[in-house]
Design a protein around this motif. Structure first.
Motif, short mmCIF file in Angstrom:
data_model
loop_
_atom_site.label_atom_id
_atom_site.label_comp_id
_atom_site.label_asym_id
_atom_site.label_seq_id
_atom_site.Cartn_x
_atom_site.Cartn_y
_atom_site.Cartn_z
N ARG A 40 77.65 21.39 63.18
CA ARG A 40 77.03 21.19 64.87
C ARG A 40 76.98 23.00 65.67
O ARG A 40 76.14 22.81 67.21
CB ARG A 40 78.37 20.82 65.25
N TYR A 41 77.69 23.76 64.67
CA TYR A 41 77.58 25.80 65.50
C TYR A 41 77.06 26.72 64.63
O TYR A 41 76.55 27.08 63.44
CB TYR A 41 79.35 25.71 65.74
N ALA A 42 76.60 27.05 65.50
CA ALA A 42 76.17 28.95 65.19
C ALA A 42 77.34 29.77 64.29
O ALA A 42 78.55 29.60 65.66
CB ALA A 42 75.19 29.51 65.71
N MET A 43 78.04 30.48 64.27
CA MET A 43 78.36 30.88 63.86
C MET A 43 78.36 32.75 63.84
O MET A 43 77.50 33.44 63.32
CB MET A 43 79.12 30.90 62.77
N GLY A 44 79.99 33.42 64.27
CA GLY A 44 79.17 34.81 64.30
C GLY A 44 81.18 35.91 63.62
O GLY A 44 82.24 35.33 64.01
N TRP A 45 81.12 36.60 63.53
CA TRP A 45 81.49 37.70 63.49
C TRP A 45 81.74 38.51 64.45
O TRP A 45 80.22 39.17 64.78
CB TRP A 45 81.75 38.48 61.59
N SER B 167 70.21 34.92 60.15
CA SER B 167 70.85 35.47 60.18
C SER B 167 70.77 37.02 61.01
O SER B 167 69.56 37.46 60.71
CB SER B 167 72.12 36.13 59.22
N THR B 168 71.57 37.87 61.72
CA THR B 168 71.33 38.82 62.62
C THR B 168 72.19 39.77 62.49
O THR B 168 73.55 39.61 62.18
CB THR B 168 70.44 39.11 63.88
N LEU C 288 70.72 32.45 67.80
CA LEU C 288 71.24 33.54 67.07
C LEU C 288 71.94 34.18 68.35
O LEU C 288 71.38 34.99 68.74
CB LEU C 288 70.80 34.60 66.03
N ALA C 289 73.48 33.92 68.41
CA ALA C 289 73.94 34.67 69.49
C ALA C 289 74.36 35.79 69.79
O ALA C 289 74.92 35.82 67.75
CB ALA C 289 74.95 33.45 70.56
N THR C 290 74.29 36.67 70.04
CA THR C 290 75.26 37.78 69.46
C THR C 290 75.27 38.61 71.09
O THR C 290 76.35 40.03 70.51
CB THR C 290 73.61 38.81 69.49
#
Length: 124
Positions: free
Chosen positions: A31-36, A58-59, A104-106
């Motif tokens: 359900r989600y975009a994911m990030g580190w 990805s970015t 793509l949230a940053t």
């Protein structure tokens, strides 16, 4: 609600590799975009990598591009960060995060759920 738990951090020499994992529970990760993100002592939280819901996009910022790879296994509800050619400046607490934003949230304000973090220390 999504609960995120990171693992895989540790102490490694410069030039070495680590793979971080982020296990999700509560809702399906797809359900989600994911990030580190990462945060070093005395510094602001810094974007490291992001991946869309399917894993197809990805970015990365220039500081880790070509060295770090983000991936996900939605069937296992797990996010990964493969980190190669580590440098002392990569030393930080690394956090995974989930975003309801479909792109793509940053930036950290785009992310809705956060893990507690895992320490990565790179010695010179």
């Amino acid at each position: 609600q999504v609960q995120l738990v990171e693992s895989g951090g540790g102490l490694v020499q410069a030039g070495g590799s680590l793979r971080l994992s982020c296990a999700a529970s509560g809702r399906t990760l797809s359900r989600y975009a994911m990030g580190w993100f990462r945060q070093a002592p005395g510094k602001e939280r810094e974007f490291v990598a992001t991946i869309n819901w399917s894993g197809g996009s990805s970015t990365y910022p220039d500081s880790v591009k070509g060295r770090f790879t983000i991936s996900r296994d939605n069937a296992k509800n797990t996010l990964y960060l493969q980190m190669n050619s580590l440098k002392p400046e990569d030393t930080a607490v690394y956090f995974c995060a989930a975003s309801k934003f479909l792109g793509l949230a940053t930036t950290s304000d785009r992310f809705d759920y956060w893990g507690q973090g895992t320490q990565v220390t790179v010695s010179s």
